[in-house]
Write a protein that holds these residues in place. Structure first.
Motif, short mmCIF file in Angstrom:
data_model
loop_
_atom_site.label_atom_id
_atom_site.label_comp_id
_atom_site.label_asym_id
_atom_site.label_seq_id
_atom_site.Cartn_x
_atom_site.Cartn_y
_atom_site.Cartn_z
N GLN A 110 0.81 -1.10 -0.37
CA GLN A 110 0.11 0.44 0.13
C GLN A 110 1.12 0.90 0.08
O GLN A 110 2.01 1.55 0.41
N CYS B 189 -2.89 0.50 -3.78
CA CYS B 189 -2.87 -1.08 -3.39
C CYS B 189 -2.62 -1.79 -4.15
O CYS B 189 -3.25 -1.45 -5.68
N LEU C 147 -9.88 -8.38 -3.85
CA LEU C 147 -9.40 -7.71 -3.39
C LEU C 147 -10.02 -6.97 -2.88
O LEU C 147 -11.33 -6.58 -2.22
N TRP D 160 -10.96 -3.20 0.42
CA TRP D 160 -10.37 -2.38 1.13
C TRP D 160 -11.03 -1.97 2.74
O TRP D 160 -12.86 -1.77 2.81
N TYR E 251 -15.01 -4.35 -1.95
CA TYR E 251 -14.22 -5.83 -2.04
C TYR E 251 -14.99 -5.88 -3.49
O TYR E 251 -15.33 -5.78 -4.01
N SER F 118 -4.83 -1.32 -7.53
CA SER F 118 -6.84 -0.88 -7.58
C SER F 118 -5.83 0.40 -6.14
O SER F 118 -5.40 0.81 -6.25
N CYS G 3 -5.90 -2.22 2.44
CA CYS G 3 -6.01 -2.99 1.50
C CYS G 3 -5.71 -5.12 1.92
O CYS G 3 -4.83 -4.94 2.76
N SER H 111 -5.76 -8.67 0.19
CA SER H 111 -6.49 -9.60 -0.77
C SER H 111 -5.94 -11.05 -0.23
O SER H 111 -5.71 -11.01 0.57
#
Lengths: 113, 110
Positions: free
Chosen positions: A6, A23, A32, A34, A48, A75, A92, A94
């Motif tokens: 990030q 990100c 992914l 947030w 997401y 992103s 962020c 994943s």
């Protein structure tokens, strides 16, 4: 593997300015997320994506917030205009597959003055 | 509404003093319950996933258990390096996201 990356780590901005958080997820992860973290409310999901497509954005506070995922490796979360109440740590994360436990980035601490 | 509640909010232990953290949840169709550790200035770090009542998982001094209404994170003979905030989260129904509790801040004094 460098993990979820990030940027920036810290951001101080004046009320009314545009803020963009970035990100880079782990390669191969197809989800992914947030999140925003505050002392009062804890970790809250904002939005997401799955395979670059937004799945649930119901947590986005208002139209001032927008998120994009133009490709599998990047992103952004944008706040325009920013307000003092947006001050928080934005994370962020994943994952792949989705139940394996997310990997979080180190977060961006946003301060709006 | 899906909800996750953690208790206590803060816990102070002496080194070697075992204890448990609680995570109670109300969700529609639990798919998984997750425990994370968060150190100051860092993102949450994944510890465990539990999928069904009766399941247990262990990692060093930590042991997580799951019932139909709550999960416990047992800490046996903690050390100062176990000091952190421990977060519980659930994944429910058809959702892909996690719903987090507010965490328990653990401090272990030497």
């Amino acid at each position: 593997d460098a993990g979820v990356i990030q940027s920036p780590r810290h951001e101080v901005t004046e009320m009314g300015q545009e803020v963009t958080l970035r990100c880079k997820p782990i390669s191969g992860h197809d989800y992914l997320f947030w999140y925003r973290q505050t002392m009062m409310r804890g970790l809250e999901l904002l939005i997401y994506f799955n395979n670059n497509v937004p799945i649930d954005d119901s947590g986005m506070p208002e139209d001032r917030f927008s998120a994009k995922m133009p490709n599998a490796s990047f992103s952004t979360l944008k706040i325009q205009p920013s307000e003092p109440r947006d001050s928080a740590v934005y994370f962020c994360a994943s994952s792949f597959p989705e139940q394996s436990g997310y990997t979080f980035g180190s977060g961006t601490r946003l301060t709006v003055v | 509404e899906d909800q996750v509640t953690q208790s206590p909010e803060a816990l102070r232990l002496q080194e070697g003093e075992s204890s448990s953290l609680n995570c109670s949840y109300t969700v529609s169709g639990l798919r998984g319950l997750f425990w994370y550790r968060q150190d100051p200035g860092k993102g949450p770090e994944f510890l465990f996933t539990l999928y069904s009542a009766g399941e247990e998982k262990e990692k060093e001094r930590l042991k997580a258990t799951l019932t139909k209404k709550e999960s416990f994170l047992h800490i046996t003979a903690p050390k100062p390096e176990d000091s952190a905030t421990y977060l519980c989260a659930v994944q429910a129904g058809s959702q892909g996201n996690l719903i987090f509790g507010k965490g328990t801040k653990l401090s272990v004094k030497p």
